[in-house]
Design a protein around this motif. Structure first.
Motif, mmCIF file in Angstrom:
data_model
loop_
_atom_site.group_PDB
_atom_site.id
_atom_site.type_symbol
_atom_site.label_atom_id
_atom_site.label_comp_id
_atom_site.label_asym_id
_atom_site.label_seq_id
_atom_site.Cartn_x
_atom_site.Cartn_y
_atom_site.Cartn_z
ATOM 1 N N CYS A 17 7.303 -4.171 0.714
ATOM 2 C CA CYS A 17 7.988 -5.186 1.511
ATOM 3 C C CYS A 17 8.672 -6.198 0.605
ATOM 4 C CB CYS A 17 6.994 -5.943 2.387
ATOM 5 S SG CYS A 17 6.376 -4.974 3.734
ATOM 6 N N VAL A 18 9.505 -7.004 1.224
ATOM 7 C CA VAL A 18 10.122 -8.126 0.531
ATOM 8 C C VAL A 18 8.999 -9.065 0.078
ATOM 9 C CG1 VAL A 18 11.705 -10.067 0.839
ATOM 10 C CG2 VAL A 18 12.124 -7.916 2.033
ATOM 11 N N PRO A 19 9.011 -9.538 -1.159
ATOM 12 C CA PRO A 19 7.934 -10.411 -1.641
ATOM 13 C C PRO A 19 7.687 -11.643 -0.766
ATOM 14 C CG PRO A 19 9.278 -9.702 -3.473
ATOM 15 C CD PRO A 19 9.959 -9.199 -2.227
ATOM 16 N N LYS A 20 8.748 -12.188 -0.191
ATOM 17 C CA LYS A 20 8.591 -13.349 0.697
ATOM 18 C C LYS A 20 7.751 -12.976 1.928
ATOM 19 C CE LYS A 20 11.250 -16.720 3.311
ATOM 20 N NZ LYS A 20 12.594 -17.162 3.709
ATOM 21 N N HIS A 21 7.946 -11.775 2.437
ATOM 22 C CA HIS A 21 7.200 -11.334 3.613
ATOM 23 C C HIS A 21 5.725 -11.128 3.269
ATOM 24 C CE1 HIS A 21 10.999 -9.776 5.876
ATOM 25 N NE2 HIS A 21 11.086 -11.049 5.519
ATOM 26 N N LYS A 22 5.436 -10.649 2.060
ATOM 27 C CA LYS A 22 4.039 -10.515 1.627
ATOM 28 C C LYS A 22 3.357 -11.873 1.624
ATOM 29 C CE LYS A 22 4.539 -6.512 -1.383
ATOM 30 N NZ LYS A 22 4.300 -5.973 -2.709
ATOM 31 N N LYS A 23 4.051 -12.891 1.109
ATOM 32 C CA LYS A 23 3.498 -14.249 1.058
ATOM 33 C C LYS A 23 3.271 -14.803 2.456
ATOM 34 C CE LYS A 23 3.716 -15.096 -3.429
ATOM 35 N NZ LYS A 23 2.602 -15.461 -4.254
ATOM 36 N N ILE A 24 4.172 -14.511 3.381
ATOM 37 C CA ILE A 24 4.021 -14.985 4.762
ATOM 38 C C ILE A 24 2.773 -14.375 5.384
ATOM 39 C CG2 ILE A 24 5.010 -14.853 7.077
ATOM 40 C CD1 ILE A 24 7.778 -15.134 5.741
ATOM 41 N N VAL A 25 2.585 -13.067 5.200
ATOM 42 C CA VAL A 25 1.424 -12.379 5.775
ATOM 43 C C VAL A 25 0.134 -12.950 5.192
ATOM 44 C CG1 VAL A 25 0.230 -10.159 5.881
ATOM 45 C CG2 VAL A 25 2.668 -10.275 6.370
ATOM 46 N N GLU A 26 0.100 -13.175 3.887
ATOM 47 C CA GLU A 26 -1.080 -13.765 3.258
ATOM 48 C C GLU A 26 -1.300 -15.191 3.757
ATOM 49 O OE1 GLU A 26 -0.530 -13.618 -0.951
ATOM 50 O OE2 GLU A 26 -0.384 -11.434 -0.976
ATOM 51 N N GLY A 27 -0.221 -15.911 3.967
ATOM 52 C CA GLY A 27 -0.310 -17.304 4.387
ATOM 53 C C GLY A 27 -0.892 -17.493 5.773
ATOM 54 N N ILE A 28 -0.688 -16.524 6.656
ATOM 55 C CA ILE A 28 -1.271 -16.664 7.999
ATOM 56 C C ILE A 28 -2.683 -16.104 8.064
ATOM 57 C CG2 ILE A 28 0.939 -16.746 9.180
ATOM 58 C CD1 ILE A 28 0.592 -13.861 10.000
ATOM 59 N N GLY A 29 -3.179 -15.584 6.926
ATOM 60 C CA GLY A 29 -4.585 -15.200 6.854
ATOM 61 C C GLY A 29 -4.874 -13.727 7.008
ATOM 62 N N LEU A 30 -3.844 -12.893 7.012
ATOM 63 C CA LEU A 30 -4.068 -11.450 7.141
ATOM 64 C C LEU A 30 -4.239 -10.842 5.759
ATOM 65 C CD1 LEU A 30 -1.421 -10.727 9.879
ATOM 66 C CD2 LEU A 30 -3.886 -10.755 10.167
ATOM 67 N N ARG A 31 -5.344 -10.118 5.566
ATOM 68 C CA ARG A 31 -5.655 -9.592 4.253
ATOM 69 C C ARG A 31 -5.551 -8.072 4.160
ATOM 70 N NH1 ARG A 31 -9.243 -13.570 5.267
ATOM 71 N NH2 ARG A 31 -10.849 -12.152 5.963
ATOM 72 N N LYS A 32 -6.044 -7.362 5.174
ATOM 73 C CA LYS A 32 -6.083 -5.906 5.131
ATOM 74 C C LYS A 32 -5.475 -5.346 6.411
ATOM 75 C CE LYS A 32 -10.584 -5.537 4.761
ATOM 76 N NZ LYS A 32 -11.914 -4.974 4.524
ATOM 77 N N LEU A 33 -5.210 -4.058 6.407
ATOM 78 C CA LEU A 33 -4.739 -3.405 7.623
ATOM 79 C C LEU A 33 -5.772 -3.551 8.733
ATOM 80 C CD1 LEU A 33 -3.108 -0.061 6.455
ATOM 81 C CD2 LEU A 33 -1.992 -2.086 7.343
#
Length: 60
Positions: A17-33
């Motif tokens: 994914c786009v690196p910015k999108h990875k940071k967004i997902v981590e930022g909302i607290g999602l860690r694993k599938l």
């Protein structure tokens, strides 16, 4: 509207994914599938979901 929550689940991997999108997902607290978090239903949360919605499943 104060009591409304959204259940957000990560259903696609962030690999490639786009690196910015990875940071967004981590930022909302999602860690694993298939990890699920509850977020408040407001405009900010909706904007986040709009950006990375292709990775998420959202339930009201």
């Amino acid at each position: 509207m104060a009591d409304k929550k959204l259940k957000v689940t990560l259903v696609r991997s962030t690999i490639g994914c786009v690196p910015k999108h990875k940071k967004i997902v981590e930022g909302i607290g999602l860690r694993k599938l298939n990890h699920t978090v509850e977020l408040p239903d407001n405009e900010g949360t909706r904007g986040i979901i709009r950006q990375v919605g292709y990775l998420l499943k959202v339930e009201e």
